[in-house]
Structure formats: C-alpha cells, structure tokens
Design an enzyme around this catalytic site. Structure first.
Site, PDB file in Angstrom:
ATOM      1  N   LYS A 153       0.820  -1.213   0.000  1.00  0.00           N
ATOM      2  CA  LYS A 153       0.000   0.000   0.000  1.00  0.00           C
ATOM      3  C   LYS A 153       0.851   1.259   0.000  1.00  0.00           C
ATOM      4  CE  LYS A 153      -3.600  -0.545  -0.357  1.00  0.00           C
ATOM      5  NZ  LYS A 153      -4.308  -0.949  -1.607  1.00  0.00           N
ATOM      6  N   GLY A 154       2.067   1.148  -0.530  1.00  0.00           N
ATOM      7  CA  GLY A 154       2.934   2.311  -0.598  1.00  0.00           C
ATOM      8  C   GLY A 154       2.948   2.959  -1.973  1.00  0.00           C
ATOM      9  N   HIS A 363     -10.895   6.438   1.906  1.00  0.00           N
ATOM     10  CA  HIS A 363     -10.616   5.947   3.252  1.00  0.00           C
ATOM     11  C   HIS A 363     -11.771   6.274   4.203  1.00  0.00           C
ATOM     12  CE1 HIS A 363      -5.929   6.006   2.659  1.00  0.00           C
ATOM     13  NE2 HIS A 363      -6.567   5.181   1.842  1.00  0.00           N
TER      14      HIS A 363
END
Length: 396
Positions: A153-154, A363
């Site tokens: 998730k970078g 998110h």
C-alpha cells in the site's frame, strides 16, 4: 452405321486430352482441399492433446514420488497455487490477539482478489505492441537485476506500471513471492517466471512483502549481491489506514480500525502485532536489509511524491538503474476522480491507462485522536528511518 459414328464422335469429344487433363486437375484439387481440411482439424487438436498428455505424465510421476516422511508430493505442490497473494509476512511479532489474527487471515483472500482484479484490468487495457511481441519472442530469461521489495500500500503497483513504459525494462506483472513463500521451488523456477530480455534490458519484479520478510535479504543476497533494491515508502499512518481500507472493502464485518489499533484504548498502547501497524515500522525492517546490502544499493521512493511529481520520482529511479531518462512529464496526466496520476500511453498500448478499481479507494473517517496517537507512536521510528536513509520524508 450412323449410330456407331455418332457414338464414336461423342466418345472422342468427351475424352479428348484437354478434357482428361481438366478432369485430372479437378480430382487433384478436391483431394488437396480434403487433405488440407483434415490437416487443419488435426492440428487444432494437438495443443490440448499435448498438454493433456504432459499433465498426465506429470500426475503419474508425482503420484509415484513421495518424500522421506511418506508425504505425497502432490499434496505438497497443491498449496503453491496461492503464489500470487499480496500478504505481508510478519517479523518476530509479539503474541497476537484473536481479533487481529482473524483479520490477518482474512487479508489473504482480500489481497488475492485485488491482485487478480489488477491483472484482469491490465490485460483488458493493454494491447500487444510490436516491441513487446518482438521481446517476447527473442532474448533470454534472466534472474532480476532489480526488485521492488516494498512496501504494501505504498505505491509499488503504480511504480511498476510506470517503469514498464521504459523500453529497457522488462518486468513480471504479477507478484512471484519467491523469496518469502516459493523459495523451495528453486532459482530455475523463479527464472522461468521472468520475461525474456534483450542485451541491455533490465529484468524486474515486485513483491512488497519482501521488505518485512526476515529471510528475504539473505536469500536475495545469495542470488546476487549486486541486486538493486527499490522500496516505496509512504506515511505509515496513511499506509495503515489504506491497508485497513483494502480489507474493509472485502470484509465489511471486521472490527473497527480503532479497536484493532490498540491493545488497550485507555492506556493508548498500540498493538504492533497487527500487520497494518507493523509494516510501517520501516527502521526496524531496514536494519535487517542493511546486514546484507549497502545503503547505496537501496533506493527509497516517496509514495507521496510518486503522486505529486511522478516524473521526478521516476527520474530518480531511472538514474538508480543506470538507464536513460526516457519516462518524463509527457507520459502522465492527473486523474481527478482517482486522485493520482495515470499514463497517457501504457506499455504495449496506444490508450491512456489508469490503475484498476482496487486503487484509490476512499478511506473511512478515523477518529482524529487515534490518528494522533499513531503519529506519536511512529515518530521515533520515522526519525530513525530519516537518519538511516539520509532523507526526511516529511511525515511529521
């Protein structure tokens, strides 16, 4: 007399040399068409017959072979069908709470789905180019000279897709997970997964879980001490929330982010056994890599700058790999809907290309107090990471 004369004339006309030749040619043409039709029909069945025969032999051979403990070889091979999972391997983690462990187990199915959705999306959007076709048919398969080793998730998928635009980079699309879960298959198995490369081209792969796998540095070093390593890092708090969001999208009944973050909400003790938290302790993982590779052989790419200035970060990567700066601003446009840059022309395609629907998820709202607690927790680790890398990523 007249009758016999007429019959004789008809016979002479019907079976003249010209007529005979024409009739013979027609017969030969019909035979040739029939043989061609039969040949095509036979050839079309050959691949499946050959594969079935090959598989049959493999199954028979595997059925006869057993290991020293009497375990059927096939039973040991079958679990390897989960090779393309994007799950981070934990390092010496402390005792894990039941809720956290259940979440980690759920992530296996979540990440597998995401990985295959990305691959299907990529296959639909990309068209084979003349260069790609030529490279696929020529050259040789080599072990990778450069690996994107993290982090989950970078922004590793974005970096890989951007790099594949470069004509001197050939990369595996899916994640091999060789140095964490398929190492027993051997280097020949690993090499066979790689694309063919021509002289001067670089072979690459990316598996984000390598960065947090304790055995990975020694294994990669054993393959080649000269392997160049790339790590895409991102604000560990944002990364943890993104990690949770990915799981939540597939498992909406999981516990809240807040409940998973703390061992005890009252005392504010962070639960480092949860992989979403654990992965972001970059300094801890980097120490393991520096035992086998010098810092100069590791490039750290900012996940934030990969969004705000993709051409700038790609320029650093191309320099690190010793390649000409071919990927520039002209290759990107910013997608307002997704909130990150996309390629104007992807590798092997004349069409614009954005990453799949598994990227750019919205998110959930997280309690600001929890976010602040996490920032306080990561701060000393971030400071140490800045010192180790000689670069301030500005996460505080």
């Amino acid at each position: 007399m007249e009758y016999s004369l007429i019959c004789h004339n008809l016979y002479a006309i019907s079976f003249s040399p010209v007529k005979k030749k024409l009739l013979l040619l027609c017969i030969m043409l019909l035979l040739w068409v029939y043989m061609l039709y039969s040949c095509v029909g036979y050839c079309s069945t050959m691949p499946s017959l050959m594969v079935d025969s090959y598989r049959g032999k493999d199954i028979q051979t595997a059925a006869k072979r057993t290991d020293s403990g009497g375990t059927d070889l096939m039973s040991r091979l079958l679990p390897r069908t989960q090779s393309w999972v994007d799950l981070e391997t934990d390092y010496d983690e402390p005792p894990v709470r039941t809720a956290s462990r259940d979440l980690l187990n759920n992530e296996i199915e979540v990440d597998r789905t995401d990985d295959w959705e990305e691959m299907r999306s990529e296959q639909r959007s990309l068209e084979p180019s003349a260069l790609s076709s030529f490279s696929n048919g020529s050259g040789t398969k080599k072990l990778p000279q450069a690996i994107i080793i993290g982090v989950k998730k970078g922004g590793t998928r974005a970096l890989l897709e951007f790099l594949r635009v470069h004509p001197d980079i050939r990369a595996v699309g899916a994640e091999p997970h060789f140095f964490d879960r398929n190492y027993d298959n051997g280097l020949d198995w690993y090499r066979d997964l790689m694309p063919k490369t021509l002289e001067g081209q670089i072979t690459m792969e990316k598996t984000p879980s390598y960065f947090v796998t304790r055995e990975a540095p020694a294994r990669i070093c054993a393959m080649s001490r000269d392997t160049k390593l790339i790590v895409v890092v991102r604000d560990p708090v944002t990364r943890a929330i993104s990690d949770y969001t990915q799981t939540l999208s597939k498992k909406p009944d999981i516990p809240t982010f807040e409940s998973l973050t703390f061992k005890n909400r009252t005392t504010g003790l962070i639960d480092t056994s949860w992989s979403a938290i654990q992965i972001g302790i970059y300094a801890k993982h980097l120490e393991n890599w520096l035992q086998y590779f010098p810092m100069g052989q590791i490039l750290f790419v900012s996940g934030e700058r990969l969004i705000s200035d993709p051409a700038g970060e790609l320029g650093r990567v191309q320099d690190f790999l010793g390649l000409k700066r071919i990927i520039t601003d002209k290759h990107f446009y910013f997608n307002q809907t997704k909130g990150f840059p996309c390629l104007k022309k992807a590798e092997g395609s004349s069409k614009p290309h954005c990453l799949g629907k598994t990227k750019g998820r919205t998110h959930p709202n997280i309690d600001p107090e929890v976010v602040q607690r996490l920032r306080d927790f990561y701060r000393p680790f971030n400071m140490k990471f800045y010192q180790m890398t000689g670069h301030n990523f500005g996460w505080d």
